[in-house]
Motif scaffolding. Structure first.
Motif, PDB file in Angstrom:
ATOM      1  N   ASN A  60       0.823  -1.206   0.000  1.00  0.00           N
ATOM      2  CA  ASN A  60       0.000   0.000   0.000  1.00  0.00           C
ATOM      3  C   ASN A  60       0.859   1.258   0.000  1.00  0.00           C
ATOM      4  O   ASN A  60       0.549   2.239  -0.663  1.00  0.00           O
ATOM      5  CB  ASN A  60      -0.942   0.024   1.207  1.00  0.00           C
ATOM      6  CG  ASN A  60      -2.060  -0.990   1.070  1.00  0.00           C
ATOM      7  OD1 ASN A  60      -2.329  -1.477  -0.035  1.00  0.00           O
ATOM      8  ND2 ASN A  60      -2.681  -1.335   2.170  1.00  0.00           N
ATOM      9  N   LYS A  61       1.988   1.216   0.703  1.00  0.00           N
ATOM     10  CA  LYS A  61       2.888   2.380   0.721  1.00  0.00           C
ATOM     11  C   LYS A  61       3.502   2.587  -0.656  1.00  0.00           C
ATOM     12  O   LYS A  61       3.623   3.719  -1.134  1.00  0.00           O
ATOM     13  CB  LYS A  61       4.007   2.174   1.747  1.00  0.00           C
ATOM     14  CG  LYS A  61       3.551   2.375   3.168  1.00  0.00           C
ATOM     15  CD  LYS A  61       4.712   2.195   4.138  1.00  0.00           C
ATOM     16  CE  LYS A  61       4.257   2.349   5.555  1.00  0.00           C
ATOM     17  NZ  LYS A  61       5.341   2.104   6.515  1.00  0.00           N
ATOM     18  N   ARG A  62       3.873   1.499  -1.311  1.00  0.00           N
ATOM     19  CA  ARG A  62       4.456   1.608  -2.648  1.00  0.00           C
ATOM     20  C   ARG A  62       3.449   2.161  -3.647  1.00  0.00           C
ATOM     21  O   ARG A  62       3.762   2.982  -4.488  1.00  0.00           O
ATOM     22  CB  ARG A  62       4.938   0.236  -3.142  1.00  0.00           C
ATOM     23  CG  ARG A  62       6.197  -0.239  -2.463  1.00  0.00           C
ATOM     24  CD  ARG A  62       6.713  -1.483  -3.140  1.00  0.00           C
ATOM     25  NE  ARG A  62       7.677  -2.144  -2.261  1.00  0.00           N
ATOM     26  CZ  ARG A  62       7.740  -3.435  -2.039  1.00  0.00           C
ATOM     27  NH1 ARG A  62       6.881  -4.237  -2.637  1.00  0.00           N
ATOM     28  NH2 ARG A  62       8.629  -3.949  -1.244  1.00  0.00           N
ATOM     29  N   SER A  92       0.826   4.072  -2.989  1.00  0.00           N
ATOM     30  CA  SER A  92       0.490   5.467  -2.709  1.00  0.00           C
ATOM     31  C   SER A  92       1.607   6.418  -3.127  1.00  0.00           C
ATOM     32  O   SER A  92       1.374   7.584  -3.418  1.00  0.00           O
ATOM     33  CB  SER A  92       0.162   5.653  -1.226  1.00  0.00           C
ATOM     34  OG  SER A  92       1.300   5.342  -0.446  1.00  0.00           O
ATOM     35  N   LYS A  93       2.865   5.945  -3.188  1.00  0.00           N
ATOM     36  CA  LYS A  93       3.971   6.809  -3.604  1.00  0.00           C
ATOM     37  C   LYS A  93       3.971   7.063  -5.104  1.00  0.00           C
ATOM     38  O   LYS A  93       4.453   8.081  -5.548  1.00  0.00           O
ATOM     39  CB  LYS A  93       5.322   6.178  -3.185  1.00  0.00           C
ATOM     40  CG  LYS A  93       5.598   6.270  -1.711  1.00  0.00           C
ATOM     41  CD  LYS A  93       6.956   5.675  -1.380  1.00  0.00           C
ATOM     42  CE  LYS A  93       7.234   5.795   0.108  1.00  0.00           C
ATOM     43  NZ  LYS A  93       8.519   5.194   0.449  1.00  0.00           N
TER      44      LYS A  93
END
Length: 57
Positions: free
Chosen positions: A51-53, A55-56
């Motif tokens: 999810n962090k990847r 969103s970036k």
């Protein structure tokens, strides 16, 4: 040994065997629950990283 003595010893043996079986089953269930918990937490961490990847980008 009389029949009564044999009967008492048999029931004591049955109680001991059932206790050992129950304790073994509880230990197996606890171990299985721990393993499932490890897998679930690993999946959640991987999903959080994904999810962090996303969103970036």
């Amino acid at each position: 040994m009389s029949f009564d003595t044999k009967l008492i010893l048999f029931f004591i043996w049955v109680v001991i065997a059932m206790t050992i079986s129950t304790v073994g089953l509880i230990l197996i269930m606890r171990w299985y629950h721990r393993e499932v918990k490890k897998v679930k937490s690993a999946q959640q961490e991987k999903q959080a990283l994904d999810n962090k990847r996303i969103s970036k980008k």
